[in-house]
Design a protein around this motif. Structure first.
Motif, PDB file in Angstrom:
ATOM      1  N   GLY A  15       0.822  -1.213   0.000  1.00 47.30           N
ATOM      2  CA  GLY A  15       0.000   0.000   0.000  1.00 47.30           C
ATOM      3  C   GLY A  15       0.848   1.253   0.000  1.00 47.30           C
ATOM      4  N   THR A  18       2.451   1.691  -3.470  1.00 53.21           N
ATOM      5  CA  THR A  18       1.410   2.090  -4.409  1.00 53.21           C
ATOM      6  C   THR A  18       1.058   3.561  -4.222  1.00 53.21           C
ATOM      7  OG1 THR A  18       0.529  -0.162  -4.440  1.00 53.21           O
ATOM      8  CG2 THR A  18      -0.934   1.592  -5.200  1.00 53.21           C
ATOM      9  N   THR A  19       0.964   3.997  -2.974  1.00 54.16           N
ATOM     10  CA  THR A  19       0.672   5.403  -2.690  1.00 54.16           C
ATOM     11  C   THR A  19       1.778   6.311  -3.212  1.00 54.16           C
ATOM     12  OG1 THR A  19      -0.556   4.755  -0.712  1.00 54.16           O
ATOM     13  CG2 THR A  19       0.174   7.041  -0.839  1.00 54.16           C
TER      14      THR A  19
END
Length: 69
Positions: A15, A18-19
């Motif tokens: 996550g 991806t951010t």
């Protein structure tokens, strides 16, 4: 299909990366720059917190399976 335990560190790391990728993509589309002096430490802090959360979850899970009802 067999259920497997949640790997919290991998989930947080995925996550986080991806951010970061989305932030760089949005910045590139808007002709902006991303300050690496902020992104790199925040990435390391996020990975450290993910590792800590994963370790706590593993210890908690291990403690639950050792006890017999």
């Amino acid at each position: 299909m067999r259920k497997h335990p949640l790997d919290l560190f991998s989930l947080i790391a995925g996550g986080l990366f991806t951010t970061i990728a989305v932030v760089y993509l949005v910045a590139a589309l808007n002709d902006q720059t991303v300050n690496g002096r902020i992104v790199i430490p925040v990435t390391f802090i996020g990975l450290g917190l993910g590792g800590l959360a994963g370790a706590v979850a593993a210890v908690t899970r291990r403690g639950r399976t050792d006890r017999e009802p």
